[in-house]
Design an enzyme around this catalytic site. Sequence first.
Site, PDB file in Angstrom:
ATOM      1  N   CYS A 188       0.821  -1.225   0.000  1.00 53.28           N
ATOM      2  CA  CYS A 188       0.000   0.000   0.000  1.00 53.28           C
ATOM      3  C   CYS A 188       0.851   1.268   0.000  1.00 53.28           C
ATOM      4  O   CYS A 188       0.660   2.165  -0.828  1.00 53.28           O
ATOM      5  CB  CYS A 188      -0.975  -0.018   1.179  1.00 53.28           C
ATOM      6  SG  CYS A 188      -0.217   0.094   2.823  1.00 53.28           S
TER       7      CYS A 188
ATOM      8  N   HIS B  50      -2.618   1.121   6.717  1.00 54.29           N
ATOM      9  CA  HIS B  50      -2.984   1.054   5.296  1.00 54.29           C
ATOM     10  C   HIS B  50      -3.184   2.464   4.767  1.00 54.29           C
ATOM     11  O   HIS B  50      -3.691   3.343   5.468  1.00 54.29           O
ATOM     12  CB  HIS B  50      -4.261   0.242   5.093  1.00 54.29           C
ATOM     13  CG  HIS B  50      -4.526  -0.080   3.647  1.00 54.29           C
ATOM     14  ND1 HIS B  50      -3.882  -1.094   2.976  1.00 54.29           N
ATOM     15  CD2 HIS B  50      -5.350   0.505   2.739  1.00 54.29           C
ATOM     16  CE1 HIS B  50      -4.310  -1.138   1.723  1.00 54.29           C
ATOM     17  NE2 HIS B  50      -5.196  -0.183   1.555  1.00 54.29           N
TER      18      HIS B  50
ATOM     19  N   HIS C 236      -5.781   1.824  -4.508  1.00 60.08           N
ATOM     20  CA  HIS C 236      -4.841   1.363  -3.491  1.00 60.08           C
ATOM     21  C   HIS C 236      -4.353  -0.032  -3.826  1.00 60.08           C
ATOM     22  O   HIS C 236      -4.971  -0.766  -4.600  1.00 60.08           O
ATOM     23  CB  HIS C 236      -5.491   1.380  -2.100  1.00 60.08           C
ATOM     24  CG  HIS C 236      -6.592   0.367  -1.921  1.00 60.08           C
ATOM     25  ND1 HIS C 236      -6.835  -0.282  -0.732  1.00 60.08           N
ATOM     26  CD2 HIS C 236      -7.554  -0.109  -2.774  1.00 60.08           C
ATOM     27  CE1 HIS C 236      -7.866  -1.097  -0.858  1.00 60.08           C
ATOM     28  NE2 HIS C 236      -8.321  -1.009  -2.082  1.00 60.08           N
TER      29      HIS C 236
END
Length: 327
Positions: free
Chosen positions: A242, A290, A302
Amino acid sequence: MLNGRKRIIPALTGLAVIGAIGIGPSVPAQAEPDIEDVQTRVDRLFHEAEQASERFNDARIELRELSRDLRSLKADEDRQGDRLEGVREQVERSVVRQYQGQGLSAVGQVIVADDPQGFLSELSTMSAFDDLQDQMYGDYTAELKALDIRREATADRAEQVAEVKDQLADEKAEIDEKLAEAESLLDRLEEKERESLLSRDSTRAPASVPASGRAAAAISYAMAQVGDAYVYGAAGPSAFDCSGLTMMAWGAAGVALPHSSSAQYSSGPRVAEGDLQPGDLVFYYSPISHVGMYIGNGMIVHAANPGSGVTTAALHSMPYVGAVRPG
């Protein structure tokens, strides 16, 4: 294969996997797994692996900083050692001058001393010490103390480097364990069930994202990676985690970001959800583990997880924490 991408899952021994997920002789060989239960457990394992991965990324940043400090301290220690040796030579020459014509047995004991502290002790007990310049003795004492301080700092930093390396190994082992456990669970599903579970959060990418300037460049890079694989710790060119994706995307726009979701949370001014603009970084979970990029219309791009890879999703598809605007 999943959507043309090969999923990368580290191997773990069969016994370890069986022990980790509780699959053993007590489970009927033909038992059908409950899809909702598998979904919950796989999601948990992916998230736990990502938490470990982001800690791994944080530790890598810390290790680079500590290693840089250690190199600087060692160089400083070497310079301090040279300065100490220079003062020592001055003291030796002064002692020799004081003893010229009187025999050099005592002087010899001082000059051949290998230990700086021993040299200082011998020097302070010599009968001719009162004739030496006080400033010279004081210089040597000060330089010796400075060298000791640098040696202690170097040793401390070296110990910290070793500790962080151990942490990296621990986090990597946890990532591998969680991924292997998730893979074992997924392997128990039929192919259609597996595909359905792994693609359940995918959404159609927008045809275009309204943005300009650096944000447009960052979005263009991120959207071009949709469909790429998710690999923990990766930052391109064909696989990302991420924070690796957002780091590379904004790097393409000329903005340097650290490879860490928690560190990226401090990379720019905070942005209220109602003020989000395409290109803003959005963060999830507490503690933060994240990060994605907002692309407008309540959507993000993402690097999701090893099952979904780089994809688009709804802004609130995960527990939302906040946003920042890089650049």
